[in-house]
Design a protein around this motif. Sequence first.
Motif, PDB file in Angstrom:
ATOM      1  N   ILE A 239       0.836  -1.204   0.000  1.00 34.50           N
ATOM      2  CA  ILE A 239       0.000   0.000   0.000  1.00 34.50           C
ATOM      3  C   ILE A 239       0.868   1.252   0.000  1.00 34.50           C
ATOM      4  N   PHE A 240       1.985   1.212   0.740  1.00 33.73           N
ATOM      5  CA  PHE A 240       2.883   2.369   0.760  1.00 33.73           C
ATOM      6  C   PHE A 240       3.432   2.648  -0.640  1.00 33.73           C
ATOM      7  N   CYS A 241       3.809   1.600  -1.371  1.00 28.63           N
ATOM      8  CA  CYS A 241       4.327   1.789  -2.730  1.00 28.63           C
ATOM      9  C   CYS A 241       3.270   2.411  -3.635  1.00 28.63           C
ATOM     10  N   ILE A 242       2.027   1.914  -3.536  1.00 27.51           N
ATOM     11  CA  ILE A 242       0.954   2.452  -4.368  1.00 27.51           C
ATOM     12  C   ILE A 242       0.678   3.907  -4.027  1.00 27.51           C
ATOM     13  N   VAL A 243       0.653   4.217  -2.726  1.00 26.26           N
ATOM     14  CA  VAL A 243       0.424   5.596  -2.288  1.00 26.26           C
ATOM     15  C   VAL A 243       1.546   6.505  -2.764  1.00 26.26           C
ATOM     16  N   ALA A 244       2.790   6.038  -2.622  1.00 27.33           N
ATOM     17  CA  ALA A 244       3.937   6.847  -3.029  1.00 27.33           C
ATOM     18  C   ALA A 244       3.888   7.160  -4.520  1.00 27.33           C
ATOM     19  N   VAL A 245       3.558   6.158  -5.336  1.00 30.21           N
ATOM     20  CA  VAL A 245       3.478   6.374  -6.780  1.00 30.21           C
ATOM     21  C   VAL A 245       2.348   7.345  -7.118  1.00 30.21           C
ATOM     22  N   PHE A 246       1.229   7.230  -6.413  1.00 28.59           N
ATOM     23  CA  PHE A 246       0.114   8.148  -6.652  1.00 28.59           C
ATOM     24  C   PHE A 246       0.547   9.594  -6.427  1.00 28.59           C
ATOM     25  N   PHE A 247       1.226   9.853  -5.330  1.00 33.75           N
ATOM     26  CA  PHE A 247       1.620  11.231  -5.026  1.00 33.75           C
ATOM     27  C   PHE A 247       2.774  11.699  -5.900  1.00 33.75           C
ATOM     28  N   VAL A 248       3.703  10.811  -6.241  1.00 27.91           N
ATOM     29  CA  VAL A 248       4.780  11.189  -7.157  1.00 27.91           C
ATOM     30  C   VAL A 248       4.199  11.580  -8.512  1.00 27.91           C
ATOM     31  N   GLY A 249       3.131  10.875  -8.919  1.00 29.01           N
ATOM     32  CA  GLY A 249       2.517  11.188 -10.203  1.00 29.01           C
ATOM     33  C   GLY A 249       1.668  12.443 -10.183  1.00 29.01           C
ATOM     34  N   TRP A 250       0.848  12.599  -9.149  1.00 24.16           N
ATOM     35  CA  TRP A 250      -0.136  13.678  -9.145  1.00 24.16           C
ATOM     36  C   TRP A 250       0.361  14.989  -8.538  1.00 24.16           C
ATOM     37  N   THR A 251       1.385  14.952  -7.698  1.00 21.27           N
ATOM     38  CA  THR A 251       1.850  16.200  -7.081  1.00 21.27           C
ATOM     39  C   THR A 251       2.400  17.190  -8.095  1.00 21.27           C
ATOM     40  N   PRO A 252       3.313  16.795  -9.016  1.00 21.51           N
ATOM     41  CA  PRO A 252       3.780  17.773 -10.012  1.00 21.51           C
ATOM     42  C   PRO A 252       2.658  18.345 -10.853  1.00 21.51           C
ATOM     43  N   TYR A 253       1.701  17.509 -11.224  1.00 22.27           N
ATOM     44  CA  TYR A 253       0.566  17.982 -12.026  1.00 22.27           C
ATOM     45  C   TYR A 253      -0.227  19.039 -11.270  1.00 22.27           C
ATOM     46  N   ASN A 254      -0.467  18.803  -9.994  1.00 22.59           N
ATOM     47  CA  ASN A 254      -1.219  19.770  -9.198  1.00 22.59           C
ATOM     48  C   ASN A 254      -0.439  21.052  -8.966  1.00 22.59           C
ATOM     49  N   VAL A 255       0.861  20.938  -8.844  1.00 28.37           N
ATOM     50  CA  VAL A 255       1.685  22.147  -8.709  1.00 28.37           C
ATOM     51  C   VAL A 255       1.580  22.999  -9.974  1.00 28.37           C
ATOM     52  N   GLY A 285       3.926  17.329 -19.746  1.00 31.18           N
ATOM     53  CA  GLY A 285       4.758  16.302 -19.137  1.00 31.18           C
ATOM     54  C   GLY A 285       4.170  15.766 -17.846  1.00 31.18           C
ATOM     55  N   CYS A 286       3.677  16.661 -16.990  1.00 30.16           N
ATOM     56  CA  CYS A 286       3.099  16.237 -15.715  1.00 30.16           C
ATOM     57  C   CYS A 286       1.788  15.493 -15.917  1.00 30.16           C
ATOM     58  N   ARG A 287       1.048  15.860 -16.962  1.00 29.51           N
ATOM     59  CA  ARG A 287      -0.188  15.149 -17.258  1.00 29.51           C
ATOM     60  C   ARG A 287       0.111  13.704 -17.678  1.00 29.51           C
ATOM     61  N   LEU A 288       1.162  13.519 -18.469  1.00 30.96           N
ATOM     62  CA  LEU A 288       1.555  12.159 -18.857  1.00 30.96           C
ATOM     63  C   LEU A 288       1.905  11.329 -17.628  1.00 30.96           C
ATOM     64  N   LEU A 289       2.661  11.935 -16.712  1.00 32.85           N
ATOM     65  CA  LEU A 289       3.062  11.225 -15.496  1.00 32.85           C
ATOM     66  C   LEU A 289       1.861  10.911 -14.618  1.00 32.85           C
ATOM     67  N   ALA A 290       0.981  11.893 -14.434  1.00 32.74           N
ATOM     68  CA  ALA A 290      -0.162  11.711 -13.532  1.00 32.74           C
ATOM     69  C   ALA A 290      -1.149  10.699 -14.080  1.00 32.74           C
ATOM     70  N   PHE A 291      -1.476  10.797 -15.353  1.00 38.19           N
ATOM     71  CA  PHE A 291      -2.512   9.942 -15.918  1.00 38.19           C
ATOM     72  C   PHE A 291      -2.056   8.501 -16.077  1.00 38.19           C
ATOM     73  N   SER A 292      -0.759   8.265 -16.002  1.00 32.69           N
ATOM     74  CA  SER A 292      -0.250   6.896 -16.127  1.00 32.69           C
ATOM     75  C   SER A 292      -0.435   6.091 -14.849  1.00 32.69           C
ATOM     76  N   HIS A 293      -0.866   6.734 -13.756  1.00 30.36           N
ATOM     77  CA  HIS A 293      -0.965   6.021 -12.485  1.00 30.36           C
ATOM     78  C   HIS A 293      -1.966   4.866 -12.563  1.00 30.36           C
ATOM     79  N   CYS A 294      -2.962   4.987 -13.447  1.00 25.74           N
ATOM     80  CA  CYS A 294      -4.016   3.966 -13.502  1.00 25.74           C
ATOM     81  C   CYS A 294      -3.514   2.625 -14.015  1.00 25.74           C
ATOM     82  N   CYS A 295      -2.360   2.593 -14.656  1.00 26.04           N
ATOM     83  CA  CYS A 295      -1.841   1.319 -15.157  1.00 26.04           C
ATOM     84  C   CYS A 295      -0.679   0.793 -14.315  1.00 26.04           C
TER      85      CYS A 295
END
Length: 343
Positions: A239-255, A285-295
């Motif tokens: 769960i920690f790995c999944i959470v970490a990847v979610f925030f690594v992906g979505w944080t730059p996009y939100n910034v 670039g951040c959109r590519l990173l964020a939207f890839s989290h679903c896979c």
Amino acid sequence: MKEMEIKLPNDESENPPYEYTYDYDEVCHKEKVVKVGSIALPLFFSLVVLLSLFGNILVLVILARYESLKSLTNIFILNLALSDLIFTLGLPFWSCHFIWGWTFGNLMCKGVSFVFSAGFYSSMVFLMVMTVQRYVAVVHPLSDWETGPRLAAVPVLAWVVSIGAALPALLQSSVMPDTTDPKTMYCKYSSIEALLAATYQQNVSLVVAFLIMSFCYIRILQTVLKSKARRRHRTIRLIFCIVAVFFVGWTPYNVVIFLKSFTFYDIPAFTDCNVSDNLDYALYGCRLLAFSHCCLNPVFYAFVGVKFRNHLKEIVQLFRSKIKTDPQQPRIATIPGSQGSMY
């Protein structure tokens, strides 16, 4: 897909100050930026859609075939896979949007925007409740909150919260013509106020979720380090790995979307065309990173989840046995579902 910029009125005596429109080309020419987005994003989204459909459907198959849904963790993982699939459903539409504009009508615009937003919020909410569930299980092991009617209520409440958070996308999205080419239509928020509200809602939601999950993992880590039975906590690592990847992906996009919101407040540092172009490229670039989290979640199930790997190997063996020509070939025995989580 064209982005939004400021257009200031020439005569403030007749119009209110800072009247904003989508007419960005009168301020900055962004043909190159739009061309890059219309090529890179659809290609990448196509790959993400294929990987997400394959990976998340595989997770659902393994849960249905091998695992017990009496486990709260398995229920959360099932809903997280459904959430990722819901998010994935919007990507083909947005791929077409970046190439040709919106050609699916106003009803589909609202529906796709809502489904897409619900996919994002439900992923975040389920990751948050999964983290809280692990926190209670590790830090307060004597709690009985996972039993009884409350077990069924948690996923339902999570979906209610997610759908509620996604409602602005349903209510405020609409098809609008491009001001420079009225024949080209785009699906976007109908007003700048709605866009800014959605942006800040997403920003605040991510920060709140990050603070809650950070607190839970700090307390979990403190408890695990004091415990001698550390091998019991493979689920926590997953769960920690999944959470970490979610925030690594979505944080730059939100910034980036937070910084882009400043362009609507007439701040010179953000209305400069070079800065605006760089923000657009950063958004791509951040959109590519964020939207890839679903896979990506199924990848972590495979690498971190021992039982998931075993189930996956068994499915491969079953598939191989079916394609053999010998009809008497014995089938591989299946492993009955357990009461715990599959990880």
